[in-house]
Design a protein around this motif. Structure first.
Motif, PDB file in Angstrom:
ATOM      1  N   HIS A 215       0.857  -1.183   0.000  1.00 12.93           N
ATOM      2  CA  HIS A 215       0.000   0.000   0.000  1.00 12.93           C
ATOM      3  C   HIS A 215       0.894   1.234   0.000  1.00 12.93           C
ATOM      4  CE1 HIS A 215       1.189  -0.613   4.204  1.00 12.93           C
ATOM      5  NE2 HIS A 215       1.316   0.709   4.170  1.00 12.93           N
ATOM      6  N   ALA A 216       0.277   2.384  -0.159  1.00 17.93           N
ATOM      7  CA  ALA A 216       1.035   3.633   0.009  1.00 17.93           C
ATOM      8  C   ALA A 216       0.139   4.668   0.687  1.00 17.93           C
ATOM      9  CB  ALA A 216       1.526   4.152  -1.329  1.00 17.93           C
ATOM     10  N   ILE A 217       0.704   5.336   1.663  1.00 14.75           N
ATOM     11  CA  ILE A 217      -0.006   6.434   2.339  1.00 14.75           C
ATOM     12  C   ILE A 217       0.764   7.725   2.041  1.00 14.75           C
ATOM     13  CG2 ILE A 217      -0.661   7.433   4.572  1.00 14.75           C
ATOM     14  CD1 ILE A 217      -2.209   4.935   4.338  1.00 14.75           C
ATOM     15  N   VAL A 218       0.051   8.710   1.537  1.00  6.01           N
ATOM     16  CA  VAL A 218       0.660  10.023   1.331  1.00  6.01           C
ATOM     17  C   VAL A 218      -0.057  10.998   2.261  1.00  6.01           C
ATOM     18  CG1 VAL A 218       1.182  11.851  -0.328  1.00  6.01           C
ATOM     19  CG2 VAL A 218       1.057   9.465  -1.091  1.00  6.01           C
ATOM     20  N   VAL A 219       0.653  11.593   3.192  1.00  6.22           N
ATOM     21  CA  VAL A 219       0.043  12.589   4.087  1.00  6.22           C
ATOM     22  C   VAL A 219       0.244  13.964   3.452  1.00  6.22           C
ATOM     23  CG1 VAL A 219       0.092  13.644   6.373  1.00  6.22           C
ATOM     24  CG2 VAL A 219       0.392  11.177   6.143  1.00  6.22           C
ATOM     25  N   VAL A 220      -0.854  14.675   3.274  1.00  3.31           N
ATOM     26  CA  VAL A 220      -0.808  15.972   2.594  1.00  3.31           C
ATOM     27  C   VAL A 220      -1.311  17.059   3.533  1.00  3.31           C
ATOM     28  CG1 VAL A 220      -1.513  17.241   0.521  1.00  3.31           C
ATOM     29  CG2 VAL A 220      -1.398  14.736   0.462  1.00  3.31           C
ATOM     30  N   ALA A 221      -0.497  18.064   3.768  1.00  3.34           N
ATOM     31  CA  ALA A 221      -0.926  19.202   4.595  1.00  3.34           C
ATOM     32  C   ALA A 221      -1.971  20.007   3.844  1.00  3.34           C
ATOM     33  CB  ALA A 221       0.275  20.090   4.904  1.00  3.34           C
ATOM     34  N   GLU A 222      -2.918  20.585   4.579  1.00  4.59           N
ATOM     35  CA  GLU A 222      -3.968  21.358   3.883  1.00  4.59           C
ATOM     36  C   GLU A 222      -3.383  22.545   3.125  1.00  4.59           C
ATOM     37  OE1 GLU A 222      -6.939  23.320   6.271  1.00  4.59           O
ATOM     38  OE2 GLU A 222      -5.511  23.752   7.874  1.00  4.59           O
ATOM     39  N   GLY A 223      -2.215  23.021   3.573  1.00  2.34           N
ATOM     40  CA  GLY A 223      -1.603  24.170   2.899  1.00  2.34           C
ATOM     41  C   GLY A 223      -0.627  23.775   1.795  1.00  2.34           C
ATOM     42  N   ALA A 224      -0.465  22.480   1.524  1.00  5.40           N
ATOM     43  CA  ALA A 224       0.496  22.038   0.500  1.00  5.40           C
ATOM     44  C   ALA A 224       0.030  22.470  -0.889  1.00  5.40           C
ATOM     45  CB  ALA A 224       0.651  20.530   0.557  1.00  5.40           C
ATOM     46  N   ARG A 225       0.978  22.746  -1.757  1.00  2.00           N
ATOM     47  CA  ARG A 225       0.662  23.045  -3.160  1.00  2.00           C
ATOM     48  C   ARG A 225       1.470  22.123  -4.057  1.00  2.00           C
ATOM     49  NH1 ARG A 225      -2.949  24.417  -0.998  1.00  2.00           N
ATOM     50  NH2 ARG A 225      -3.883  26.451  -0.743  1.00  2.00           N
ATOM     51  N   PRO A 226       0.877  21.291  -4.911  1.00  2.00           N
ATOM     52  CA  PRO A 226      -0.566  21.108  -5.019  1.00  2.00           C
ATOM     53  C   PRO A 226      -1.157  20.516  -3.743  1.00  2.00           C
ATOM     54  CG  PRO A 226       0.590  19.385  -6.232  1.00  2.00           C
ATOM     55  CD  PRO A 226       1.630  20.356  -5.793  1.00  2.00           C
ATOM     56  N   ASN A 227      -2.458  20.802  -3.496  1.00  2.00           N
ATOM     57  CA  ASN A 227      -3.109  20.236  -2.315  1.00  2.00           C
ATOM     58  C   ASN A 227      -3.672  18.854  -2.648  1.00  2.00           C
ATOM     59  OD1 ASN A 227      -5.532  20.598  -3.667  1.00  2.00           O
ATOM     60  ND2 ASN A 227      -5.969  22.548  -2.669  1.00  2.00           N
ATOM     61  N   ALA A 228      -4.327  18.236  -1.679  1.00  2.00           N
ATOM     62  CA  ALA A 228      -4.785  16.847  -1.852  1.00  2.00           C
ATOM     63  C   ALA A 228      -5.773  16.729  -3.019  1.00  2.00           C
ATOM     64  CB  ALA A 228      -5.414  16.356  -0.553  1.00  2.00           C
ATOM     65  N   THR A 229      -6.664  17.692  -3.162  1.00  2.00           N
ATOM     66  CA  THR A 229      -7.673  17.634  -4.231  1.00  2.00           C
ATOM     67  C   THR A 229      -7.002  17.747  -5.600  1.00  2.00           C
ATOM     68  OG1 THR A 229      -9.104  18.811  -2.704  1.00  2.00           O
ATOM     69  CG2 THR A 229      -9.869  18.657  -4.970  1.00  2.00           C
ATOM     70  N   GLU A 230      -6.059  18.701  -5.698  1.00  2.00           N
ATOM     71  CA  GLU A 230      -5.361  18.881  -6.980  1.00  2.00           C
ATOM     72  C   GLU A 230      -4.523  17.653  -7.326  1.00  2.00           C
ATOM     73  OE1 GLU A 230      -4.991  23.737  -6.346  1.00  2.00           O
ATOM     74  OE2 GLU A 230      -3.342  22.417  -5.753  1.00  2.00           O
ATOM     75  N   LEU A 231      -3.913  17.108  -6.304  1.00  2.00           N
ATOM     76  CA  LEU A 231      -3.085  15.916  -6.500  1.00  2.00           C
ATOM     77  C   LEU A 231      -3.948  14.742  -6.972  1.00  2.00           C
ATOM     78  CD1 LEU A 231      -0.068  15.702  -6.020  1.00  2.00           C
ATOM     79  CD2 LEU A 231      -0.526  14.966  -3.684  1.00  2.00           C
ATOM     80  N   ALA A 232      -5.104  14.579  -6.316  1.00  2.00           N
ATOM     81  CA  ALA A 232      -6.004  13.472  -6.674  1.00  2.00           C
ATOM     82  C   ALA A 232      -6.500  13.634  -8.104  1.00  2.00           C
ATOM     83  CB  ALA A 232      -7.184  13.432  -5.700  1.00  2.00           C
ATOM     84  N   ALA A 233      -6.821  14.880  -8.486  1.00  2.00           N
ATOM     85  CA  ALA A 233      -7.306  15.121  -9.855  1.00  2.00           C
ATOM     86  C   ALA A 233      -6.209  14.786 -10.858  1.00  2.00           C
ATOM     87  CB  ALA A 233      -7.745  16.580  -9.993  1.00  2.00           C
ATOM     88  N   TYR A 234      -4.992  15.172 -10.544  1.00  2.00           N
ATOM     89  CA  TYR A 234      -3.861  14.882 -11.442  1.00  2.00           C
ATOM     90  C   TYR A 234      -3.682  13.371 -11.593  1.00  2.00           C
ATOM     91  CZ  TYR A 234       0.859  14.878 -13.397  1.00  2.00           C
ATOM     92  OH  TYR A 234       1.954  14.660 -14.202  1.00  2.00           O
ATOM     93  N   PHE A 235      -3.694  12.671 -10.446  1.00  2.00           N
ATOM     94  CA  PHE A 235      -3.493  11.215 -10.488  1.00  2.00           C
ATOM     95  C   PHE A 235      -4.638  10.525 -11.230  1.00  2.00           C
ATOM     96  CE2 PHE A 235      -0.735  11.228  -6.376  1.00  2.00           C
ATOM     97  CZ  PHE A 235       0.335  11.701  -7.122  1.00  2.00           C
ATOM     98  N   ALA A 236      -5.866  11.049 -11.084  1.00  2.00           N
ATOM     99  CA  ALA A 236      -7.005  10.453 -11.798  1.00  2.00           C
ATOM    100  C   ALA A 236      -6.839  10.627 -13.303  1.00  2.00           C
ATOM    101  CB  ALA A 236      -8.306  11.108 -11.320  1.00  2.00           C
ATOM    102  N   ARG A 237      -6.365  11.814 -13.703  1.00  2.00           N
ATOM    103  CA  ARG A 237      -6.160  12.078 -15.147  1.00  2.00           C
ATOM    104  C   ARG A 237      -5.099  11.149 -15.724  1.00  2.00           C
ATOM    105  NH1 ARG A 237      -6.368  17.452 -13.819  1.00  2.00           N
ATOM    106  NH2 ARG A 237      -4.133  17.775 -14.039  1.00  2.00           N
ATOM    107  N   HIS A 238      -4.116  10.794 -14.899  1.00  2.00           N
ATOM    108  CA  HIS A 238      -2.989   9.995 -15.402  1.00  2.00           C
ATOM    109  C   HIS A 238      -3.022   8.567 -14.845  1.00  2.00           C
ATOM    110  CE1 HIS A 238      -0.956  13.558 -17.123  1.00  2.00           C
ATOM    111  NE2 HIS A 238      -1.543  14.174 -16.125  1.00  2.00           N
ATOM    112  N   ALA A 239      -4.201   8.114 -14.438  1.00  2.00           N
ATOM    113  CA  ALA A 239      -4.316   6.834 -13.717  1.00  2.00           C
ATOM    114  C   ALA A 239      -3.706   5.671 -14.501  1.00  2.00           C
ATOM    115  CB  ALA A 239      -5.779   6.555 -13.401  1.00  2.00           C
ATOM    116  N   GLU A 240      -4.008   5.621 -15.788  1.00  2.00           N
ATOM    117  CA  GLU A 240      -3.552   4.470 -16.584  1.00  2.00           C
ATOM    118  C   GLU A 240      -2.028   4.403 -16.628  1.00  2.00           C
ATOM    119  OE1 GLU A 240      -4.839   3.060 -20.851  1.00  2.00           O
ATOM    120  OE2 GLU A 240      -6.481   4.002 -19.712  1.00  2.00           O
TER     121      GLU A 240
END
Ligand code: ADP
Length: 323
Positions: A215-240
């Protein structure tokens, strides 16, 4: 009889009640009349005071939140708002004020002390972003809450071979995320202090799987840039192309609740009592915090707006521990 007042302001933090209790009981023991201000600076401007006796602060030591209530108050940012607040304190002949809160609240306390009001601050915020205290009241309990959540998420992440992005609080400070990541055994940590690209995080995740992790756990601070939402969107776009399945978990306000742990209870008690002792000795315009394990008073000019860098040793260790 001389009168003191106490308020809690800004984000609530576990241990604020323990601090209120200590302020009130220490004040009473020194012969002060004690007033509580409801709802932070908003209540101060509106004149929401109530007298507090020893029994009024009974049974609150182990409760999160704040019995006085708190607020974020735009009016207090203006000279007119602060002057109204000062008027309320003067009308009631309050000789000194204890402000329990984080960096914004202490900036407000500094402004009030510059209007010749004796003020002593108690450093309390789960974000631990306030200079003048190595660890602020509430941060340790919030960290325990975040760690308990990460421990549970790791179980399900491991069962499914998934990656979890876990967003933790901290505003623009990475303290909670860094310590949650280290204490929770995260494979990657995203904090505002160390910007990383989504591809760097993806590489860390892929390498973790490559080293045999389930498994992998990535802890993301709410103030991180990119933030968790942006990171998730990026990973979803590049999932394959990236080849891992991802879930996002935002811990949010859960991190604020719960009973304060031992450190927060004891330090809140020490700082609350010390705040009253400072005012009694006519020493004010300071923030009280824990520095090198000791109750320490630092002039407001040195703490408000001052940077509080993360421990470089922890920053160095974090990537090594993910091996
Ligand atoms: P915290 O104290 O948890 O950091 P905030 O940053 O929201 O929370 O601050 C709490 C309140 O303190 C604000 O809503 C405002 O009323 C007051 N405050 C914040 N910054 C200042 C400032 N620079 N001058 C005067 N008052 C301030």
């Amino acid at each position: 009889m001389k009168r003191l007042a106490v308020l809690t302001s800004g984000g609530d933090a576990p241990g604020m009640n323990a601090a209120i209790r200590a302020v009130v009981r220490r004040g009473l023991s020194l012969g002060f009349e004690m007033l509580g201000v409801q709802h932070g600076y908003a209540g101060l401007i509106a004149g929401e005071f109530r007298q507090l006796g020893a029994r009024d602060v009974g049974g609150i030591l182990d409760r999160g939140g704040t019995i006085l209530g708190t607020s974020r108050c735009a009016a207090f940012l203006t000279p007119a708002g602060r002057s109204a607040a000062l008027g309320q304190l003067r009308d009631r002949e309050v000789a000194g004020l204890v402000v329990i809160g984080g960096d914004g609240s202490q900036a407000g306390a500094k402004a009030l002390s510059e209007l010749s009001m004796p003020v002593v601050g108690v450093a309390s915020t789960i974000d631990n972003d306030l200079a003048g205290s190595d660890v602020t009241i509430g941060a340790t309990t919030a960290l325990d809450t975040a760690l308990a959540a990460v421990d549970r998420l790791r179980v399900t992440a491991s069962a499914h071979g998934r990656t979890f992005l876990v967003e933790v609080m901290g505003r623009s400070c990475g303290y909670l995320a860094l310590l949650t990541g280290i204490g929770g055994g995260a494979e990657a940590i995203m904090i505002p202090e160390i910007p990383q690209t989504p591809e760097q995080v993806a590489a860390a995740i892929r390498e973790a799987y490559g080293r045999g992790k389930s498994h992998a756990i990535v802890v993301v601070a709410e103030g991180a840039r990119p933030n968790a939402t942006e990171l998730a969107a990026y990973f979803a776009r590049h999932a394959e192309r990236l080849g891992f399945e991802l879930r996002v978990s935002t811990l949010g306000h859960i991190q604020r609740g719960g009973p304060p742990g031992a450190f927060d209870r004891i330090s809140a008690t020490l700082l609350g009592a010390a705040a009253v002792e400072q005012l009694e000795r006519d020493l004010h315009g300071v923030l009280l915090g824990i520095v090198d394990g000791k109750v320490t008073a630092t002039p407001y000019a040195k703490v408000v707006g001052a940077a509080k860098p993360l421990d470089p040793g922890l920053l160095r260790l974090a990537p090594i521990l993910t091996l």
